[in-house]
Each structure stands twice: as C-alpha cells, then as structure tokens.
Motif scaffolding. Structure first.
Motif, mmCIF file in Angstrom:
data_model
loop_
_atom_site.group_PDB
_atom_site.id
_atom_site.type_symbol
_atom_site.label_atom_id
_atom_site.label_comp_id
_atom_site.label_asym_id
_atom_site.label_seq_id
_atom_site.Cartn_x
_atom_site.Cartn_y
_atom_site.Cartn_z
ATOM 1 N N TRP A 98 0.866 -1.179 0.000
ATOM 2 C CA TRP A 98 0.000 0.000 0.000
ATOM 3 C C TRP A 98 0.903 1.228 0.000
ATOM 4 N N PRO A 99 0.481 2.303 -0.630
ATOM 5 C CA PRO A 99 1.381 3.465 -0.737
ATOM 6 C C PRO A 99 1.669 4.136 0.607
ATOM 7 N N GLY A 100 2.777 4.885 0.593
ATOM 8 C CA GLY A 100 3.109 5.766 1.713
ATOM 9 C C GLY A 100 3.502 5.030 2.968
ATOM 10 N N SER A 101 3.325 5.696 4.104
ATOM 11 C CA SER A 101 3.837 5.158 5.367
ATOM 12 C C SER A 101 3.036 3.950 5.845
ATOM 13 N N GLN A 102 1.821 3.783 5.352
ATOM 14 C CA GLN A 102 1.033 2.608 5.765
ATOM 15 C C GLN A 102 1.689 1.313 5.272
ATOM 16 N N ARG A 103 2.213 1.325 4.080
ATOM 17 C CA ARG A 103 2.991 0.239 3.461
ATOM 18 C C ARG A 103 2.218 -1.032 3.140
ATOM 19 N N TYR A 104 1.290 -1.461 4.013
ATOM 20 C CA TYR A 104 0.560 -2.709 3.765
ATOM 21 C C TYR A 104 -0.915 -2.511 4.083
ATOM 22 N N HIS A 105 -1.750 -3.311 3.414
ATOM 23 C CA HIS A 105 -3.183 -3.215 3.647
ATOM 24 C C HIS A 105 -3.807 -4.553 3.279
ATOM 25 N N THR A 106 -4.907 -4.893 3.971
ATOM 26 C CA THR A 106 -5.610 -6.142 3.706
ATOM 27 C C THR A 106 -7.016 -5.815 3.230
ATOM 28 N N ILE A 107 -7.334 -6.188 1.992
ATOM 29 C CA ILE A 107 -8.653 -5.919 1.421
ATOM 30 C C ILE A 107 -9.130 -7.114 0.593
ATOM 31 N N SER A 108 -10.375 -7.052 0.153
ATOM 32 C CA SER A 108 -10.990 -8.151 -0.586
ATOM 33 C C SER A 108 -11.539 -7.646 -1.909
ATOM 34 N N GLY A 109 -11.685 -8.564 -2.869
ATOM 35 C CA GLY A 109 -12.321 -8.188 -4.127
ATOM 36 C C GLY A 109 -11.829 -9.052 -5.275
ATOM 37 N N THR A 110 -12.623 -9.094 -6.350
ATOM 38 C CA THR A 110 -12.122 -9.761 -7.554
ATOM 39 C C THR A 110 -10.919 -8.982 -8.100
ATOM 40 N N SER A 111 -10.796 -7.710 -7.699
ATOM 41 C CA SER A 111 -9.599 -6.931 -8.031
ATOM 42 C C SER A 111 -8.338 -7.553 -7.454
ATOM 43 N N MET A 112 -8.460 -8.206 -6.310
ATOM 44 C CA MET A 112 -7.298 -8.816 -5.660
ATOM 45 C C MET A 112 -7.011 -10.211 -6.246
ATOM 46 N N ALA A 113 -8.074 -10.887 -6.682
ATOM 47 C CA ALA A 113 -7.900 -12.217 -7.296
ATOM 48 C C ALA A 113 -7.179 -12.108 -8.642
ATOM 49 N N THR A 114 -7.518 -11.049 -9.386
ATOM 50 C CA THR A 114 -6.988 -10.885 -10.745
ATOM 51 C C THR A 114 -5.456 -10.841 -10.802
ATOM 52 N N PRO A 115 -4.781 -10.029 -9.964
ATOM 53 C CA PRO A 115 -3.322 -10.020 -10.043
ATOM 54 C C PRO A 115 -2.672 -11.334 -9.602
ATOM 55 N N HIS A 116 -3.364 -12.120 -8.767
ATOM 56 C CA HIS A 116 -2.818 -13.457 -8.466
ATOM 57 C C HIS A 116 -2.747 -14.292 -9.748
ATOM 58 N N VAL A 117 -3.815 -14.225 -10.556
ATOM 59 C CA VAL A 117 -3.816 -14.980 -11.816
ATOM 60 C C VAL A 117 -2.753 -14.411 -12.769
ATOM 61 N N ALA A 118 -2.647 -13.074 -12.791
ATOM 62 C CA ALA A 118 -1.632 -12.455 -13.659
ATOM 63 C C ALA A 118 -0.227 -12.896 -13.254
ATOM 64 N N GLY A 119 0.013 -12.984 -11.954
ATOM 65 C CA GLY A 119 1.324 -13.441 -11.464
ATOM 66 C C GLY A 119 1.589 -14.888 -11.862
ATOM 67 N N VAL A 120 0.583 -15.736 -11.683
ATOM 68 C CA VAL A 120 0.743 -17.148 -12.085
ATOM 69 C C VAL A 120 0.980 -17.225 -13.596
ATOM 70 N N ALA A 121 0.286 -16.376 -14.359
ATOM 71 C CA ALA A 121 0.487 -16.360 -15.814
ATOM 72 C C ALA A 121 1.942 -16.041 -16.150
#
Lengths: 88, 400
Positions: free
Chosen positions: B332-355
């Motif tokens: 996650w940007p800036g000083s927060q650095r990390y964030h935990t969220i849900s969505g098909t938006s999050m599933a998509t890059p997992h598939v892109a990475g596996v690709a």
C-alpha cells in the motif's frame, strides 16, 4: 467497481472507433477520413487499431460509414471503490 | 546417474513391467516443428535400430517407442541420444488397473488457508514459492490507479510507469494499484513481514488509467492497453470495470488484437454479487468480452466469495478462472505500506502473477498461455459458472 456513468458533454461525446484488424496499416488514412466526418481526434492507438476522440451525437452514423471502421462506441467510465472500502 | 527403474513420483495403481521401457523423444524445447517432424520420423527410429531395439512399437507422431531392454542399456541409450541433442525420457512400461477406492494422490496444501508469518494465504494457495519460477524475463502490465514506485519492498526492481490521467502523475494516490501490483509482482519474502507477491522476478509496467479518485474512461484504459502492447508485455492485468451486462465492443477488439500480438488480458469479474441474499451478480465489462480472461474471487476455504460475480449468459460472459480474493494482504502506498482488502480486483493479479510464472516456464503467450492457465488450474467442487476452471496454480518446478 462502480456503476457505469457517462460524463459526456452536451454538444459532443467521447467515442472509441475501432478499425478492422486486417486494415490496421491504413489507420492514418482512416483517421483523416474520420476527421472529415466530424471526429475531433484525441488519440490514435496504432498498435491496438483504435482512434479516440469527440463527436457530436448526430455525426455517429457518418463515422460508422467510414471505410475500414469496425465499430463506433460511446465511451464508458470504469472504476474502483474508494481506498477505505473493504471490498475493492 | 539416471536410473530408469526409479518409480515415478506420482501415486498410481500401476506396476512396472520388468525389462520393458517407454522411450519418449522429447522435442518440446528446441528448434521448431519442422525439425521435430524430421527427428521423430527419421532420426529417432534410426537411433533405435542402431541400438538393436525393434521399431515395431515406435509411434512417430508421438515420438514414443516401447522397447525390451536391460536397464543399464536403456540408460546408456538415453545418454547417447542426449549427447546427439535428442533428449529422451525413459520410464518403465507399466500395467494399469482400474483404481479401487480412494485415490491417495496428495494435494500439496489444503484449505482452509491462513496467512503465516512468512506468506499470505494466497501465495500458499497458488503454490507460487514451490514452483521455483519467479516470472524472470516476463513483462506484466497492471493498468490501475498507478504505483508507489518508492515503496521499499520494490527497491531495485525493473519498474516502468506511465500516467494516462490528465493532470496526475503515475504515482498511486489511491492505493488499489499498488496493492494489485504487490499481489502480481511483489516480493515473496520481506524482513519481518509476510511475502505477498506471486512473480517477484517479473518486470513491472504500471499504467495509471484510473485517477486518484479511482475512476477512468475507455480512452485512457485503451491507451494503457496500447502502451502495454507497444512494450511487448506478455500479460495485462486489469482490476477494473463497470457493472454493466452489455459487452463493450472496444474491449472485444482490444482483447482479440492483444491475443494476436501474444498478450493475454486478464480482468476482474466484478464484485456485484450478494450471494447470502440470493444475488449471484454477473460478470461486467470489460471482463465479459470474449477475448479477455475473467477472474472470480475465492476465500480461504476456496469457496467463491460472497461478492464475486457469476457468469453472465452469452459469449464471453463466463468466469474463466479463480484466484485468492478475500482478506488479501499486499503493498500500500506511503507510510502505511501494507493493507488487507478483498475483491475480484485482488484475485486478478494473483492470476496475472501465475500467468507470468507459466509464461516463463513454458514460453507460451497469448492463446496458448490462456489454455495453459486453464489446463493447470485446480478444479473445485463448485459451480463452473462461479469459479470457471477453478483455482489458478503455479507451474511445477523445472526438472533438475
């Protein structure tokens, strides 16, 4: 993801013109003809074979009639929810 | 030293037949189909005959022979062929029987998954670390809200950014883009934190096509796709969309053109389902285009997520594959650095990475890469309209 919304101006709207894939080499010619048919060109996407620009709603039909044009579509908006939303 | 009698590492109810071997001429790597045809039709049977093997059970279209042999001789034969640039695989011929009772084949990891000290549950589920591949040499474009390129977890990475939003630079003023890039291409190990990225060796192309407020238009998104194609990205990940059922023609053309050029576009199915209220939703644009791969979200139990959209009837409207998309920890940007969220938006890059891992492992691009993703996915005991081919899985490690 959000509901689709169109933010077109009243006198013109942004459109996506797709050139037939087999005619991609002629995209510059096609762009000129689109201009003559009333399109104000914003961008010619040569790899993709698309031209984006603005046109008055009553010139859509003449844009569709330009040679080598596959489709003319009004632009849509897309998006994601705000950063603090749990589902994105 | 190669031992042809060593059993295969997969479980099977078959038994080896003493003194009988299956010889497979491996033409998957070099030189192209013409050479392969010549090798398999002429050279391979000649080699077998020189060795004193019968070619009666040689199948030239398959490049496979069944031979009677001592194990030492067949091992020498393998070495000899390898030295003549004709790699072989040799396994004992086996007798097969109908399987009785439960299959004992081990699945390496099982749900429910949970984040460990070292790895997110998503990385465990797609078996990214086990694969050994990192996406090296593969260019992954993520078209989103931009990227915090100063994030410390990405120091030294090959990152190219470009903004397609008027009046905004390529930096991520939202967070969504940095989170998606993290899942696709972030690190698998971080000091004192969980690793969260599927393909840490891939080159990152961040196209900012959504504003800091999270919205964008076709003109910008298509310009981003055009840019990714110009840069010869193998994979384009798009965690964006509109909840409309109509297929949008510009993305049909864009997806088809991308495949022609060897680029696979992967998009989020959408979050418009409310399954507990009986509403399964529908795949929106642009994921509902026929030449764009559509991704559903799974939870830690590998169940389809509450919000994950179902297949839309009609060509292109199907969910094609699924990825981890609930309680996903990433950058996650800036000083927060990390964030935990849900969505098909999050599933998509997992598939892109596996690709990216699959493309590195196989050399496949475009349609072949699409087929490989589907072929390698782990089937789930759920409706295909919800999860498509199932959970995306990383390639097995290369044989040493």
């Amino acid at each position: 993801m959000t509901q689709d919304k169109n933010e077109g101006e009243t006198y013109s709207e942004t459109v996506i013109v797709t050139i037939r894939s087999k005619d991609l080499e002629q995209i510059d010619d096609v762009a000129q003809k689109l201009q003559a048919a009333g399109l104000v060109i914003d961008n010619v996407l040569k790899t993709l074979g698309q031209v984006t620009g603005r046109a008055a709603p009553d010139s859509m039909a003449s844009l569709r009639e330009v040679d080598h044009v596959e489709s003319v579509s009004p632009q849509r908006s897309m998006g994601v929810p705000p950063p603090d939303s749990e589902i994105q | 030293m190669f031992n042809p009698d060593e059993p295969l590492s997969m479980s099977t109810t078959s038994e080896p037949i003493p003194g009988r071997y299956v010889v497979v001429f491996d033409q998957t790597t070099p030189a192209g189909p013409l050479r392969s045809m010549g090798v398999l039709q002429d050279e391979a049977p000649r080699m077998l005959e020189e060795e004193g093997y019968s070619t009666q059970l040689y199948f030239p279209r398959l490049g496979i022979a069944i031979v009677d042999s001592e194990s030492a001789q067949v091992a020498e034969f393998k070495e000899r062929c390898a030295s003549r640039r004709m790699p072989l695989n040799v396994v004992p011929e086996r007798v097969y029987r109908i399987q009785a009772g439960d299959s004992t084949e081990a699945v390496p990891s099982e749900p429910p998954f949970s984040d460990s000290d070292n790895l997110t549950w998503g990385l465990q589920a797609v078996q990214a670390v086990e694969s050994g591949y990192t996406g090296a040499g593969i260019r992954v474009a993520v078209l989103d809200t931009g990227f915090d390129a100063a994030h410390p977890d990405f120091t030294g990475r090959d990152v190219t950014t470009k903004s397609f939003i008027a009046g905004e630079d390529a930096n991520d003023g939202h967070g969504h883009g940095t989170h998606c890039i993290g899942s696709a291409c972030g690190p698998r190990g971080v000091d004192g934190q969980r690793g969260y990225g599927v393909a840490p060796g891939a080159s990152i192309y961040s196209g900012k096509v959504l504003s800091n407020a999270g919205s964008g238009t076709d003109a910008g998104i298509l310009a981003g796709i055009d840019w990714a194609l110009e840069n010869d990205c193998q994979i384009i990940s798009m965690s964006l969309g509109a909840d409309v059922k109509e297929v949008h023609p510009p993305y049909v053309a864009a997806g088809r053109r991308a495949l022609e050029l060897g680029t696979l576009i992967i998009a989020a199915a959408g979050n418009n389902a409310r399954r507990s209220q009986g509403n399964p939703g529908f795949v929106g644009a642009p994921a509902n285009s026929p030449y764009i791969m559509s991704v559903a979200a799974l939870d830690e139990q590998l169940q389809v997520a509450e919000f994950s959209a179902r297949t839309l009837p009609g060509r292109g409207g199907q969910v094609d594959i699924s990825g981890p998309g609930v309680r996903v920890y990433s950058s996650w940007p800036g000083s927060q650095r990390y964030h935990t969220i849900s969505g098909t938006s999050m599933a998509t890059p997992h598939v892109a990475g596996v690709a990216a891992l699959l493309s590195e492992a196989t050399g496949y691009r475009g349609r072949e890469l699409w087929a490989e993703l589907v072929q390698e996915a782990q089937r789930l005991e759920q409706l295909s309209v919800d999860v498509g081919a199932g959970l995306t899985l990383s390639p097995l490690p290369a044989e040493s």
